[in-house]
Scaffold this motif. Structure first.
Motif, PDB file in Angstrom:
ATOM      1  N   SER A 110       0.578  -1.179  -0.105  1.00  0.00           N
ATOM      2  CA  SER A 110       0.006  -0.013  -0.176  1.00  0.00           C
ATOM      3  C   SER A 110       0.850   1.028  -0.062  1.00  0.00           C
ATOM      4  O   SER A 110       0.399   2.467  -0.138  1.00  0.00           O
ATOM      5  CB  SER A 110      -0.853   0.002   1.243  1.00  0.00           C
ATOM      6  N   HIS A 112       3.033   4.118  -1.673  1.00  0.00           N
ATOM      7  CA  HIS A 112       3.004   4.785  -2.855  1.00  0.00           C
ATOM      8  C   HIS A 112       4.282   4.833  -3.556  1.00  0.00           C
ATOM      9  O   HIS A 112       5.439   4.980  -2.786  1.00  0.00           O
ATOM     10  CB  HIS A 112       2.241   6.170  -2.715  1.00  0.00           C
ATOM     11  N   VAL A 154       0.106   5.667  -7.792  1.00  0.00           N
ATOM     12  CA  VAL A 154       0.263   4.289  -8.084  1.00  0.00           C
ATOM     13  C   VAL A 154       1.011   3.575  -6.755  1.00  0.00           C
ATOM     14  O   VAL A 154       2.099   4.195  -6.182  1.00  0.00           O
ATOM     15  CB  VAL A 154       1.428   4.198  -9.101  1.00  0.00           C
ATOM     16  N   ARG A 155       0.663   2.351  -6.251  1.00  0.00           N
ATOM     17  CA  ARG A 155       1.132   1.738  -5.121  1.00  0.00           C
ATOM     18  C   ARG A 155       2.027   0.558  -5.467  1.00  0.00           C
ATOM     19  O   ARG A 155       2.199   0.226  -6.520  1.00  0.00           O
ATOM     20  CB  ARG A 155       0.032   1.210  -4.207  1.00  0.00           C
ATOM     21  N   GLU A 157       2.033  -2.291  -4.654  1.00  0.00           N
ATOM     22  CA  GLU A 157       1.329  -3.543  -5.097  1.00  0.00           C
ATOM     23  C   GLU A 157       1.208  -3.470  -6.628  1.00  0.00           C
ATOM     24  O   GLU A 157       1.079  -4.662  -7.220  1.00  0.00           O
ATOM     25  CB  GLU A 157       0.166  -3.777  -4.505  1.00  0.00           C
ATOM     26  N   GLN A 158       1.199  -2.532  -7.141  1.00  0.00           N
ATOM     27  CA  GLN A 158       1.222  -2.497  -8.790  1.00  0.00           C
ATOM     28  C   GLN A 158       2.534  -2.537  -9.774  1.00  0.00           C
ATOM     29  O   GLN A 158       2.773  -2.334 -10.722  1.00  0.00           O
ATOM     30  CB  GLN A 158       0.728  -1.033  -9.126  1.00  0.00           C
ATOM     31  N   THR A 160       4.705  -4.782 -10.220  1.00  0.00           N
ATOM     32  CA  THR A 160       4.972  -5.567 -11.390  1.00  0.00           C
ATOM     33  C   THR A 160       4.159  -5.517 -12.628  1.00  0.00           C
ATOM     34  O   THR A 160       3.813  -6.390 -13.706  1.00  0.00           O
ATOM     35  CB  THR A 160       4.913  -7.053 -10.945  1.00  0.00           C
ATOM     36  N   SER A 161       2.879  -4.768 -12.412  1.00  0.00           N
ATOM     37  CA  SER A 161       1.636  -4.411 -13.569  1.00  0.00           C
ATOM     38  C   SER A 161       2.529  -3.612 -14.733  1.00  0.00           C
ATOM     39  O   SER A 161       3.494  -2.825 -14.455  1.00  0.00           O
ATOM     40  CB  SER A 161       0.701  -3.778 -12.982  1.00  0.00           C
ATOM     41  N   ASP A 162       1.847  -3.754 -15.878  1.00  0.00           N
ATOM     42  CA  ASP A 162       2.062  -2.952 -16.935  1.00  0.00           C
ATOM     43  C   ASP A 162       1.564  -1.410 -16.662  1.00  0.00           C
ATOM     44  O   ASP A 162       0.194  -1.248 -16.610  1.00  0.00           O
ATOM     45  CB  ASP A 162       1.430  -3.556 -18.312  1.00  0.00           C
ATOM     46  N   LEU A 163       2.238  -0.777 -16.367  1.00  0.00           N
ATOM     47  CA  LEU A 163       1.647   0.832 -16.055  1.00  0.00           C
ATOM     48  C   LEU A 163       1.795   1.943 -17.121  1.00  0.00           C
ATOM     49  O   LEU A 163       1.516   3.065 -17.083  1.00  0.00           O
ATOM     50  CB  LEU A 163       2.596   1.295 -14.746  1.00  0.00           C
ATOM     51  N   LYS A 199      10.189  -7.266  -6.209  1.00  0.00           N
ATOM     52  CA  LYS A 199       9.154  -7.863  -6.161  1.00  0.00           C
ATOM     53  C   LYS A 199       8.896  -8.832  -4.990  1.00  0.00           C
ATOM     54  O   LYS A 199       7.527  -8.864  -4.541  1.00  0.00           O
ATOM     55  CB  LYS A 199       8.529  -8.291  -7.582  1.00  0.00           C
TER      56      LYS A 199
END
Ligand code: GDP
Ligand code: IMO
Ligand code: MG
Length: 411
Positions: A110, A112, A154-155, A157-158, A160-163, A199
């Motif tokens: 959580s 940022h 953007v936290r 937890e994101q 590894t996401s495609d941002l 990660k």
């Protein structure tokens, strides 16, 4: 030391009692050895915590200073805003010093992410404020918390996401509001590098994770960043930072219940400093102030800016003691006062805003490296006892130098 440690109990917060740079890092490093888990809760790389161990200097911005103690879990809380490149650099610097962190670092999902463009926005916002500038550290803190509060951040937890799509949208807004061109390639590259290394350190639910430690009766040391008078709610607004810097703020930042805190150490310099703008009633812009700056090395560890210097203001310490429930005070940098003939202490303010000073006798002899209260010159003892009596919190730690060993612990 043993009595002092047992009085601390199982969860201790270390909180700045003035405008920051009181020496929170040093006491976290000293006490860290005796706790199981070490955590930072709020803030970002605006913090600069310097410690000196075996003559070697270490400066931390995002990691708690206590992380030098091998094997201890180190936690970065949900209340933080994390500039990834700065974090990786700190981890790398530690590695070069022979300290491994990656297998014991736990970052709240959580927390940022603070992007490079947040730093750029910070600079532009300061320029726009003109003469009313806050004097921020330009580390992007305000803008990152603006995104958090606007629920557009953007936290971790994101990570590894495609941002790419999210950042493209963001870039448009940043360009139109601040005229800043976001370097997408650099931002995405930094995310990718960080994702590869970090990660496995990301904790989906920090409260659940910390509860695991508590249930196993592990003890926890929380290193506060910034200080009470910089708190967004309770500090000298608008000349504050954008996070919650109190003990309550630290608990909130970690997701811990208030009742867990067994002690709270307020850290206060034996005089006072402030970087950045805003009121400083006991500021000394004369020769004595200059002496404090030189003797105390009062130049920011994050920005290198000369710190404004002056004298203790006891109403502020009482204020901080109340808000945070200080159970003990660490009075730091007593040695910096060694050459003073007379030491003014602000004890109140007249109706017109003029500070009322009590002038205490100086000791004009070295207190450097002294580790026993009884070995301090009588006037230095009296100085400490006077402050203690006024703020009604025991001064149980007294700093007498930068080094880890240069401290008096009063049982
Ligand atoms: P923090 O942000 O609260 O951790 O404090 P900083 O690290 O920004 O600033 C405190 C500075 O004072 C650091 O350079 C410390 O090494 C130094 N320091 C801490 N305690 C003492 C002390 O008792 N005496 C002296 N002379 N320096 C100290
Ligand atoms: P540590 O943890 C001293 C000050 C800045 C500025 C104001 C807002 O080392 O004690 P920001 O960059 O947060 O938006 O700046 O807060 N400030 C600090 N001053 N020590 C700090 O941290 C600080 N963190 C922020 O100088 O006046
Ligand atoms: Mg500092």
């Amino acid at each position: 030391m043993q009595k002092f440690l047992s009085d601390l109990g199982s969860c201790t917060a270390i909180i700045g009692a003035q405008w920051g740079d009181e020496g929170k890092g040093k006491v976290t490093d000293i006490l860290g050895e005796h706790f199981d888990v070490i955590a930072r809760a709020c803030g970002g790389a605006n913090a600069g915590h310097t410690i000196v161990v075996g003559g070697k200097k270490h400066v931390f911005h995002l990691l708690p200073a206590g992380c030098l103690h091998e094997g201890k879990p180190v936690v970065l809380g949900s209340g933080m805003v994390i500039h990834l490149a700065t974090l990786l650099e700190e981890i790398e610097t530690l590695k070069r010093a022979g300290v491994n962190l990656l297998d014991r670092l736990f970052i709240s999902g959580s927390a940022h992410i603070l992007f490079e463009f947040h730093k750029n926005i910070d600079v532009v916002m300061e320029e726009r404020r003109g003469a009313k500038g806050i004097g921020t550290t330009k580390r992007g803190i305000g803008p990152a918390y603006m995104d958090k509060a606007a629920r557009s951040g953007v936290r971790m937890e994101q990570l590894t996401s495609d941002l790419a799509a999210v950042l493209t949208e963001k870039a448009k807004a940043v360009k139109s509001m601040y005229g800043i061109d976001v370097d997408m390639e650099a931002e995405l590259g930094a995310l990718k590098t960080a994702a590869a290394l970090l990660k496995h350190t990301i904790v989906p639910s920090l409260p659940d994770f910390l509860r695991g430690f508590i249930e196993k009766k592990k003890t926890m040391l929380i290193e506060g960043a910034q200080a009470v008078l910089l708190d967004l709610d309770h500090g000298s607004y608008p000349y504050v930072t954008s996070s919650f810097t109190t003990a309550t703020g630290a608990l909130q930042g970690l997701g811990l219940p208030p009742k867990i805190l067994s002690s709270c150490i307020g850290v206060a310099k034996a005089y006072c400093t402030r970087v950045g703008s805003g009121d400083f009633l006991t500021e000394d812009t004369g020769e004595a102030g200059e002496r404090l700056r030189e003797r105390g090395g009062e130049y920011g560890s994050t920005t290198g800016r000369p710190r404004r210097t002056g004298w203790l203001h006891l109403p502020d310490l009482k204020y901080g003691a109340f808000i945070n429930g200080f159970t003990a005070i660490n009075l730091t940098k007593l040695d910096v006062l060694d050459t003073e003939k007379e030491i003014p202490v602000g004890i109140g303010v007249e109706a017109g805003g003029k500070v009322i000073y009590e002038k205490l006798a100086g000791w004009q002899t070295s207190t450097k490296s002294i580790t026993e209260f009884s070995k301090l010159p009588k006037a230095a003892q009296d100085y400490v006892l006077f402050i203690e009596k006024q703020i009604r919190v025991p001064i149980r730690l007294i700093g007498t130098g930068q080094g880890r060993e240069e401290i008096i612990i009063r049982n």
